[in-house]
Design an enzyme around this catalytic site. Sequence first.
Site, PDB file in Angstrom:
ATOM      1  N   SER A 126     -29.043  42.254 -36.515  1.00  0.00           N
ATOM      2  CA  SER A 126     -28.478  43.170 -35.522  1.00  0.00           C
ATOM      3  C   SER A 126     -28.425  44.585 -36.106  1.00  0.00           C
ATOM      4  O   SER A 126     -29.445  45.111 -36.536  1.00  0.00           O
ATOM      5  CB  SER A 126     -27.111  42.665 -35.074  1.00  0.00           C
ATOM      6  OG  SER A 126     -26.661  43.360 -33.932  1.00  0.00           O
ATOM      7  N   ASP A 184     -32.027  37.807 -25.437  1.00  0.00           N
ATOM      8  CA  ASP A 184     -31.349  38.873 -26.184  1.00  0.00           C
ATOM      9  C   ASP A 184     -31.810  40.212 -25.624  1.00  0.00           C
ATOM     10  O   ASP A 184     -33.008  40.449 -25.483  1.00  0.00           O
ATOM     11  CB  ASP A 184     -31.714  38.751 -27.673  1.00  0.00           C
ATOM     12  CG  ASP A 184     -31.095  39.829 -28.542  1.00  0.00           C
ATOM     13  OD1 ASP A 184     -30.239  40.595 -28.053  1.00  0.00           O
ATOM     14  OD2 ASP A 184     -31.471  39.913 -29.728  1.00  0.00           O
ATOM     15  N   HIS A 221     -28.555  36.625 -28.940  1.00  0.00           N
ATOM     16  CA  HIS A 221     -28.041  37.575 -29.918  1.00  0.00           C
ATOM     17  C   HIS A 221     -26.756  37.038 -30.566  1.00  0.00           C
ATOM     18  O   HIS A 221     -25.849  36.586 -29.887  1.00  0.00           O
ATOM     19  CB  HIS A 221     -27.762  38.932 -29.274  1.00  0.00           C
ATOM     20  CG  HIS A 221     -27.595  40.023 -30.284  1.00  0.00           C
ATOM     21  ND1 HIS A 221     -28.677  40.727 -30.790  1.00  0.00           N
ATOM     22  CD2 HIS A 221     -26.505  40.501 -30.912  1.00  0.00           C
ATOM     23  CE1 HIS A 221     -28.232  41.606 -31.669  1.00  0.00           C
ATOM     24  NE2 HIS A 221     -26.923  41.489 -31.764  1.00  0.00           N
TER      25      HIS A 221
END
Length: 407
Positions: free
Chosen positions: A193, A347, A377
Amino acid sequence: MAVPWLVLLLALPIFFLGAFVWAVFEHFLTTDVPATMQQRAKLRALHCGFLYVLTLGNILEKLGICSMPKFVRFLHDSMRIKKDPELIVTDLHFGTIPVRLFQPKAASSRLRRGIIFYHGGGSVFGSPDCHHGLCNHLARETDSVLLMIGYRMVPDHHSPAIFHDCLNASVYFLKAVETYGVDPSRVVVCGESIGGAMAAIITQALVGRSDLPRIRAQVLIYPAVQTFCLQLPSFQQNQNVPFLSRKFMVTVLCYYLAIDLSWRDAILNGSCVPPDVWRKYEKWLSPDNIPKKFKKRGFQPWSPGPFNEAAYLETKHTLDVENSPLLADDEIIAQLPEAFLVSCENDILRDDSLLYKKRLEDQGVRVTWYHLEDGFHGSLIFFDKKAFSFPCSLKIVNAVVNYVKGI
């Protein structure tokens, strides 16, 4: 005197129950869980819990008791950390930056591989304690020395604090890798991320540094590599998928970049970016760069709204390379080491990975791409949470381990 305490004792359960009911209603009214995802009921339950914690944190913040990010970090840092008999784990400080070093206990006939890990969480969540299990596993299974960097976070610190901390700690480590038993020719940067974004940004920042070992490879797990175009196909398709909805991402982005939340709509509709800037970067950001198979589901062609100069002045740092590594010059991209890119179908950041993959490949950089049709995610962080883990969580970890072992 006993009456106020009695009222308080009765009110607290009602308060917590009300917050939970609100979170459940919010989930079922606003959240989309695609049919292709596995263990959907478990995902819904976890997301309700996630929204519940955010709700409590926001209430505490409005009451002036504690900020939402600090409340969430307090909860996940209270989780017990398991010791691994095969590793030596040491908490250190590189200057003022806290780091955690994972070193295999077993003797080695040669210098080991090194991993520099940047944790995720959007600078709002995440911490060395929260990601301890993941880093423990990576260090043990790849027989590597792993350094996890604990950077400064919101609400007390904003961009570019995280970049400076990650860069300074990485440089400090690279200058002394052999003292930690690390082979300077086999150092990998890794992140998920926002940590994946940091891995990309730091790798770019170290290009041309003759005083440091060259990074051998970069492992980018569903990274955020641009912060101003939030209408890519994956942003439209997955805008309400746990655990990173588009609305929540804009909120986190504003926290991180110290942008007032009143500019969220301008960021979403693209009116904060000048027309000439859109034209300049269209060659890298265009949906035409994304394979057709990823645009079949619910994508509508999009054009930015009328340019708003006031919004641009407040948000123009979203265009900085330190926040959007996708925008780096070709000569920088061409010098980057090989990459391992992980993307998840469900995601909103899926297309960030696809666009960065194309940028790297167009400049001759070798890319190994791993895509999960059932991934979402934040799934990586659940891999060691037993009953809370998902098949895609373990798939990502195994893929990363196998790639790093090949370095």
